[in-house]
Motif scaffolding. Structure first.
Motif, PDB file in Angstrom:
ATOM      1  N   LEU A 177      -7.404  -5.795  -1.330  1.00 22.99           N
ATOM      2  CA  LEU A 177      -7.599  -4.693  -1.501  1.00 22.99           C
ATOM      3  C   LEU A 177      -8.347  -3.823  -1.367  1.00 22.99           C
ATOM      4  O   LEU A 177      -8.971  -3.053  -0.909  1.00 22.99           O
ATOM      5  N   GLU A 205       0.253   4.351  -3.478  1.00 27.81           N
ATOM      6  CA  GLU A 205      -0.555   5.314  -2.282  1.00 27.81           C
ATOM      7  C   GLU A 205      -0.560   6.234  -3.747  1.00 27.81           C
ATOM      8  O   GLU A 205      -2.401   6.787  -4.317  1.00 27.81           O
ATOM      9  N   VAL A 250       1.059  -1.173   0.381  1.00 27.43           N
ATOM     10  CA  VAL A 250      -0.185  -0.018   0.287  1.00 27.43           C
ATOM     11  C   VAL A 250       0.919   1.074  -0.488  1.00 27.43           C
ATOM     12  O   VAL A 250       0.977   2.098  -0.536  1.00 27.43           O
ATOM     13  N   ASP A 260     -10.037   2.406  -1.329  1.00 27.98           N
ATOM     14  CA  ASP A 260     -10.208   4.068  -2.613  1.00 27.98           C
ATOM     15  C   ASP A 260      -9.342   3.717  -3.464  1.00 27.98           C
ATOM     16  O   ASP A 260      -8.866   4.658  -4.354  1.00 27.98           O
ATOM     17  N   LEU A 261      -7.890   2.935  -3.273  1.00 29.98           N
ATOM     18  CA  LEU A 261      -6.795   2.327  -3.869  1.00 29.98           C
ATOM     19  C   LEU A 261      -7.585   1.331  -5.317  1.00 29.98           C
ATOM     20  O   LEU A 261      -7.260   1.449  -5.852  1.00 29.98           O
ATOM     21  N   THR A 305      -9.501  -3.406   2.109  1.00 30.63           N
ATOM     22  CA  THR A 305      -8.762  -3.166   3.190  1.00 30.63           C
ATOM     23  C   THR A 305      -8.188  -1.490   3.256  1.00 30.63           C
ATOM     24  O   THR A 305      -8.812  -0.548   3.288  1.00 30.63           O
ATOM     25  N   ARG A 306      -8.556  -0.867   1.044  1.00 29.02           N
ATOM     26  CA  ARG A 306      -8.088   0.051   1.145  1.00 29.02           C
ATOM     27  C   ARG A 306      -9.518   0.578  -0.087  1.00 29.02           C
ATOM     28  O   ARG A 306      -8.884   0.897  -1.539  1.00 29.02           O
TER      29      ARG A 306
END
Length: 192
Positions: free
Chosen positions: A147, A126, A122, A153-154, A150-151
């Motif tokens: 992903l 970013e 990550v 946005d990414l 967890t994220r």
């Protein structure tokens, strides 16, 4: 008659493996490009017992290289899971030495699982414009799910890699599909 039936069964299994990998290579992708930096191609390592890249890691590096867009960073991830040298280090030596790759390359050498691969890269992705995850198709899909978990946005920046090719690893695809589907099902199942 038996030979024809057996041949048809084998062809059906091989075709199923192809379809599963093709479909998997197109799932859990994002729809945006928000990062300011270059694209990132994340190559997931596979258990490497020695100090030289095994056949799976060599193939994954080649698939990662063909998935790059101009200026993209190549990010290799994997710790020393089955051998003395981290998978990422072994893959980097193969990319630079055997493949002649001289572009931007980063390694993440601590992870021991797919989940850790994703979490540990990550910071390296970013700012990426687009993010491509490369492995065999069902393993890459599992990493994309991680992903998204967890994220998100990414994950919205996830793009399809070029790890799927018709006929490539055709004999292994059915077994990889069975194992991959089982792992995806476990990951996507609600906790009990």
């Amino acid at each position: 008659m038996r030979v024809t039936t057996a041949a048809a069964a084998v062809l059906a299994v091989l075709a199923w493996g192809e379809v599963e990998h093709w479909r998997s290579s197109r799932r859990w992708l994002g729809t945006s490009r928000h990062g300011a930096g270059p694209d990132a191609v994340v190559v997931l390592g596979y258990r490497n017992r020695g100090t030289r890249a095994n056949a799976v890691n060599r193939w994954r590096v080649r698939a990662g290289l063909r998935s790059r867009t101009p200026g993209a960073r190549l990010i290799l991830t994997g710790g020393a899971v089955a051998g003395p040298v981290p998978e990422a280090t072994v893959m980097a030596a193969y990319a630079r030495g055997a493949r002649g790759y001289d572009g931007p390359l980063l390694t993440e050498t601590a992870s021991r699982t797919t989940w850790e691969n994703v979490v540990n890269v990550v910071p390296l992705i970013e700012d990426a414009g687009r993010i491509v995850v490369v492995s065999h198709a069902l393993h890459a899909e599992k990493a994309r799910v991680c992903l998204w978990r967890t994220r998100p946005d990414l994950a919205a920046r996830l793009a399809r890699g070029r790890e799927y090719r018709f006929g490539e690893w055709i004999l292994a695809k059915p077994a990889l599909a069975v194992a991959g589907r089982r792992r995806l099902r476990a990951l996507l199942s609600p906790p009990r």
